[in-house]
Design an enzyme around this catalytic site. Structure first.
Site, PDB file in Angstrom:
ATOM      1  N   TYR A 146       0.819  -1.212   0.000  1.00 47.94           N
ATOM      2  CA  TYR A 146       0.000   0.000   0.000  1.00 47.94           C
ATOM      3  C   TYR A 146       0.855   1.266   0.000  1.00 47.94           C
ATOM      4  CZ  TYR A 146      -4.116  -2.850   1.158  1.00 47.94           C
ATOM      5  OH  TYR A 146      -5.134  -3.770   1.150  1.00 47.94           O
ATOM      6  N   LYS A 198       3.046 -15.482   2.172  1.00 51.03           N
ATOM      7  CA  LYS A 198       3.006 -16.196   0.893  1.00 51.03           C
ATOM      8  C   LYS A 198       4.445 -16.503   0.496  1.00 51.03           C
ATOM      9  CE  LYS A 198       0.469 -17.866  -2.512  1.00 51.03           C
ATOM     10  NZ  LYS A 198      -0.360 -19.079  -2.284  1.00 51.03           N
ATOM     11  N   ASP A 230      -3.629 -17.981   1.493  1.00 45.57           N
ATOM     12  CA  ASP A 230      -4.805 -18.624   0.908  1.00 45.57           C
ATOM     13  C   ASP A 230      -5.350 -19.710   1.832  1.00 45.57           C
ATOM     14  OD1 ASP A 230      -2.396 -19.879   0.418  1.00 45.57           O
ATOM     15  OD2 ASP A 230      -2.849 -20.460  -1.645  1.00 45.57           O
ATOM     16  N   ASP A 254      -5.522  -6.657   5.934  1.00 40.93           N
ATOM     17  CA  ASP A 254      -6.706  -5.930   5.488  1.00 40.93           C
ATOM     18  C   ASP A 254      -7.788  -6.916   5.050  1.00 40.93           C
ATOM     19  OD1 ASP A 254      -8.454  -4.006   4.606  1.00 40.93           O
ATOM     20  OD2 ASP A 254      -7.218  -3.315   2.938  1.00 40.93           O
ATOM     21  N   ASP A 258     -11.315  -8.406   7.455  1.00 33.25           N
ATOM     22  CA  ASP A 258     -12.681  -8.238   6.967  1.00 33.25           C
ATOM     23  C   ASP A 258     -13.402  -9.587   6.914  1.00 33.25           C
ATOM     24  OD1 ASP A 258     -12.383  -5.550   6.755  1.00 33.25           O
ATOM     25  OD2 ASP A 258     -12.570  -5.433   4.586  1.00 33.25           O
TER      26      ASP A 258
END
Length: 367
Positions: A146, A198, A230, A254, A258
């Site tokens: 980001y 990852k 994942d 993030d 959620d």
């Protein structure tokens, strides 16, 4: 005790949910004999409309002078890109990213707690979620993709060859401090950390694993493991009870937070705290500005109110006050009151303002 608090109502439902949280602040002040000096400042879409930028210097200055910051929500209507021609490329979300960076708030705590009263609102079966589900997601907040360098290259000869790049960057220092924070939190909970990455694809994730091994040596009482993002996304809905503390990158945090919020019945139930090396913290609900329901008195203020509880716990070291807020929320839910997002047949449907009022009425000082 008197504390200086900056409130940033922001956009969409922000002002109405922050209003309820401020009522809770005043109720705590009355019941526990505390004083609050509250200053309202601009951020986001409303700030762009008012002064032409998403985060004015005055807002930054006031936040740095405060003991804590309470944020509502940032962002305009996603279907109306009204700032696409802004001369400096500003947009509402830049204000949110910038305030975190300016205050050096690198650690974002997002507890996903399922209140027993809301088991029916969770999309998961009761045998999967069990009782007292409590997962803490610790998200790195001011680095990663980001905040990395961004570039858009136009190939005039062949537009199909035009491309964009986003840099994913992490230093060992940035990784170490967020991992240290996560391990310290785990020591106060169930002493288990899962670091989500990852590493089979990303070089930054390999570095995260190396630093994790170094940091873990200072926390021999904490068990840790690694999990690909994942798989973590799948495990959160298959077996969420296996998690205690999840530590992860900005982007992965993030997304996963959620997802975790929906396990609790609604994203309107998920508070958050953004912290750094000092007691100054930024507290906000994890949901967005929801402009489609703004002003309709249907938004759930509980995430914002629970963020105030986190403020008392982490910035003010006032555990009794934090628990008084959390207990009041539990009582209201036990009595069957629900906003629209967590309502099921048989509940009592209430609006934003009424929910705030009910919680205030149930705040008690049991000293």
């Amino acid at each position: 005790m008197t504390k200086k608090i900056v409130i940033l109502p922001g956009d969409g439902i922000g002002p109405e949910i922050v209003m309820q949280a401020v009522m809770v602040l005043h109720e705590i002040g009355d019941k526990f004999n505390h004083g609050f000096i509250i200053s309202e400042q601009l951020i986001g879409d409303v700030s762009l409309e008012t002064v032409g930028c998403s985060l004015p210097d005055k807002t930054i200055e006031k936040c740095k002078e405060s003991d804590a910051v309470l944020l509502g929500a940032v962002g305009g209507d996603p279907n109306v890109n009204k700032w696409k021609d802004h001369p400096e490329g500003d947009r509402p979300e830049k204000g949110l990213l910038k305030i975190r960076k300016e205050l050096n708030l690198y650690s974002n705590l997002r507890p996903a707690i399922l209140y027993p009263q809301l088991k029916d609102a969770s999309p998961l079966k009761s045998e999967i979620i069990g009782n007292n589900l409590d997962v803490m997601i610790v998200r790195e907040l001011i680095s990663g993709i980001y905040f990395g360098k961004k570039n858009r290259t136009v190939n005039e000869a062949d537009d199909e060859e035009s491309f964009a790049t986003d840099e994913l960057f992490y230093s060992k220092k940035e990784i170490r401090r967020i991992l240290k924070n996560g391990f310290e939190i785990a020591q106060k909970r169930n002493k288990n950390v899962v670091v989500v990455d990852k590493a089979n694809v990303l070089e930054t994730s390999k570095l995260w694993r190396e630093v994790t091994a170094e940091v873990a040596k200072d926390f021999p009482d904490v068990t840790y493991s690694h999990m690909y993002v994942d798989n973590a996304a799948m495990q959160l809905v298959v077996n969420p009870k296996q998690f205690d503390v999840i530590v992860t990158t900005n982007m992965f945090g993030d997304i996963l937070s959620d997802e975790a919020s929906m396990i609790t019945g609604s994203i309107g139930m998920l508070p958050s705290a953004s912290l750094g090396d000092t007691k100054l913290g930024l507290y906000e609900p994890s949901h967005g500005s929801a402009p489609d329901i703004a002003g309709k008195d249907i938004a759930n203020p509980i995430a914002t109110i629970l963020s105030v509880a986190m403020m008392f716990r982490y910035s003010f070291d006032l555990e009794k006050e934090a628990r008084a807020i959390e207990n009041a929320v539990g009582k209201v839910l036990e009595e069957g009151y629900r906003t629209k997002d967590i309502y099921t047949d048989g509940d009592t449907l209430v609006g934003t303002a009424k929910m705030g009022e009910l919680i205030c009425e149930r705040i008690e000082n049991n000293e």
